[in-house]
Scaffold this motif. Structure first.
Motif, PDB file in Angstrom:
ATOM      1  N   ASP A  45      49.757   9.724 104.659  1.00  0.00           N
ATOM      2  CA  ASP A  45      49.744  11.063 105.235  1.00  0.00           C
ATOM      3  C   ASP A  45      48.454  11.778 104.817  1.00  0.00           C
ATOM      4  O   ASP A  45      47.600  11.210 104.128  1.00  0.00           O
ATOM      5  CB  ASP A  45      50.998  11.854 104.853  1.00  0.00           C
ATOM      6  CG  ASP A  45      51.125  12.142 103.359  1.00  0.00           C
ATOM      7  OD1 ASP A  45      50.128  12.006 102.614  1.00  0.00           O
ATOM      8  OD2 ASP A  45      52.242  12.512 102.943  1.00  0.00           O
ATOM      9  N   ILE A  51      53.481   6.502 103.372  1.00  0.00           N
ATOM     10  CA  ILE A  51      54.689   6.884 104.101  1.00  0.00           C
ATOM     11  C   ILE A  51      55.614   5.679 104.174  1.00  0.00           C
ATOM     12  O   ILE A  51      55.194   4.596 104.579  1.00  0.00           O
ATOM     13  CB  ILE A  51      54.324   7.361 105.523  1.00  0.00           C
ATOM     14  CG1 ILE A  51      53.412   8.598 105.440  1.00  0.00           C
ATOM     15  CG2 ILE A  51      55.561   7.647 106.337  1.00  0.00           C
ATOM     16  CD1 ILE A  51      52.830   9.002 106.781  1.00  0.00           C
ATOM     17  N   SER A 116      55.379   7.930 113.243  1.00  0.00           N
ATOM     18  CA  SER A 116      55.697   8.429 111.908  1.00  0.00           C
ATOM     19  C   SER A 116      56.329   9.807 112.002  1.00  0.00           C
ATOM     20  O   SER A 116      56.171  10.508 113.004  1.00  0.00           O
ATOM     21  CB  SER A 116      54.421   8.495 111.080  1.00  0.00           C
ATOM     22  OG  SER A 116      54.666   9.019 109.807  1.00  0.00           O
ATOM     23  N   HIS A 167      45.143   5.947 107.838  1.00  0.00           N
ATOM     24  CA  HIS A 167      45.150   7.291 107.264  1.00  0.00           C
ATOM     25  C   HIS A 167      45.321   8.273 108.419  1.00  0.00           C
ATOM     26  O   HIS A 167      44.435   8.398 109.266  1.00  0.00           O
ATOM     27  CB  HIS A 167      43.849   7.563 106.508  1.00  0.00           C
ATOM     28  CG  HIS A 167      43.681   6.676 105.311  1.00  0.00           C
ATOM     29  ND1 HIS A 167      44.060   7.061 104.049  1.00  0.00           N
ATOM     30  CD2 HIS A 167      43.212   5.407 105.204  1.00  0.00           C
ATOM     31  CE1 HIS A 167      43.812   6.081 103.205  1.00  0.00           C
ATOM     32  NE2 HIS A 167      43.306   5.055 103.884  1.00  0.00           N
ATOM     33  N   LEU A 168      46.467   8.956 108.457  1.00  0.00           N
ATOM     34  CA  LEU A 168      46.778   9.843 109.573  1.00  0.00           C
ATOM     35  C   LEU A 168      45.931  11.112 109.575  1.00  0.00           C
ATOM     36  O   LEU A 168      45.694  11.694 110.642  1.00  0.00           O
ATOM     37  CB  LEU A 168      48.261  10.203 109.565  1.00  0.00           C
ATOM     38  CG  LEU A 168      49.200   9.019 109.798  1.00  0.00           C
ATOM     39  CD1 LEU A 168      50.655   9.454 109.668  1.00  0.00           C
ATOM     40  CD2 LEU A 168      48.961   8.402 111.170  1.00  0.00           C
ATOM     41  N   GLN A 169      45.500  11.567 108.409  1.00  0.00           N
ATOM     42  CA  GLN A 169      44.668  12.766 108.281  1.00  0.00           C
ATOM     43  C   GLN A 169      43.851  12.654 107.006  1.00  0.00           C
ATOM     44  O   GLN A 169      44.054  11.749 106.198  1.00  0.00           O
ATOM     45  CB  GLN A 169      45.530  14.028 108.151  1.00  0.00           C
ATOM     46  CG  GLN A 169      46.378  14.371 109.323  1.00  0.00           C
ATOM     47  CD  GLN A 169      47.222  15.610 109.025  1.00  0.00           C
ATOM     48  OE1 GLN A 169      47.720  15.780 107.921  1.00  0.00           O
ATOM     49  NE2 GLN A 169      47.380  16.457 110.013  1.00  0.00           N
ATOM     50  N   GLU A 173      40.170   9.482 107.420  1.00  0.00           N
ATOM     51  CA  GLU A 173      41.116   9.432 108.543  1.00  0.00           C
ATOM     52  C   GLU A 173      40.725   8.320 109.510  1.00  0.00           C
ATOM     53  O   GLU A 173      39.563   8.171 109.878  1.00  0.00           O
ATOM     54  CB  GLU A 173      41.131  10.767 109.294  1.00  0.00           C
ATOM     55  CG  GLU A 173      42.032  10.756 110.511  1.00  0.00           C
ATOM     56  CD  GLU A 173      42.033  12.086 111.264  1.00  0.00           C
ATOM     57  OE1 GLU A 173      42.404  12.076 112.451  1.00  0.00           O
ATOM     58  OE2 GLU A 173      41.651  13.112 110.673  1.00  0.00           O
TER      59      GLU A 173
END
Length: 179
Positions: A45, A51, A116, A167-169, A173
């Motif tokens: 996240d 996650i 997710s 890496h979502l953010q 990222e």
């Protein structure tokens, strides 16, 4: 103000494990397929925390010349894995270059969707392979990505397989594509 509970359409959460993940979902090719590799990774996240309730799906255009009798007919190039154990794992073969329809070729890659919590829609990325770096420079899709961000799309060789973290953010990222 009344507080309402989230519904399945508002969050992915634990619903991924109900009906979406089956025992053989992680296998795009049968176990012991010549040249097959595991691609593993974690989904992070924005705070950098792994996650444990995400899911990834991978697709590829071909299975590097495998004969039809060497592949599950219902799994041809598709795999799905959750992150319940802290990481995902898919078993496949590194694909061949793909014709881009304009006379050129795309470097060998997998397409990956990530589902997710907190995402109302999947995010889509690609997984490229380090041994095809010579083809990365002419890949028309990779060419649209700023050079300093291209590394987020390249898996890392690890023993007999690869690692590809998403890496979502935040810092590092992963590049995602609008499809």
């Amino acid at each position: 103000m009344t507080r309402l509970r989230s519904t399945p359409s508002q969050t992915v959460g634990p619903f991924l494990q109900i009906g979406l993940i089956q025992e053989d979902s992680a296998f795009a090719v049968p176990l012991a397929t010549p040249g097959a590799v595991w691609i593993t990774g974690r989904v992070f996240d924005g705070a950098g925390t792994a996650i444990d309730d995400a899911m990834v799906e991978t697709w590829q255009a071909d299975l590097a010349g495998l004969a039809d009798d060497e592949i599950h007919s219902d799994r041809r190039g598709f795999a799905r894995s959750d992150t319940r154990i802290g990481r995902f794992a898919v078993y496949t073969v590194v694909p061949s270059p793909v014709c881009d329809g304009a006379g050129g070729q795309q470097a060998p890659h997998l397409d990956m969707s990530v589902f997710s919590r907190g995402l109302l829609h999947r995010v889509v990325t690609r997984v490229y392979f380090p041994e095809h770096a010579d083809q990365h420079s002419v890949d028309p899709v990779l060419a649209t990505v700023p050079p300093e961000r291209r590394g987020t799309l390249i898996a890392v060789r690890d023993g007999d397989g690869y690692v590809f973290d998403v890496h979502l953010q935040g810092d590092g990222e992963t590049v995602f594509f609008d499809v």
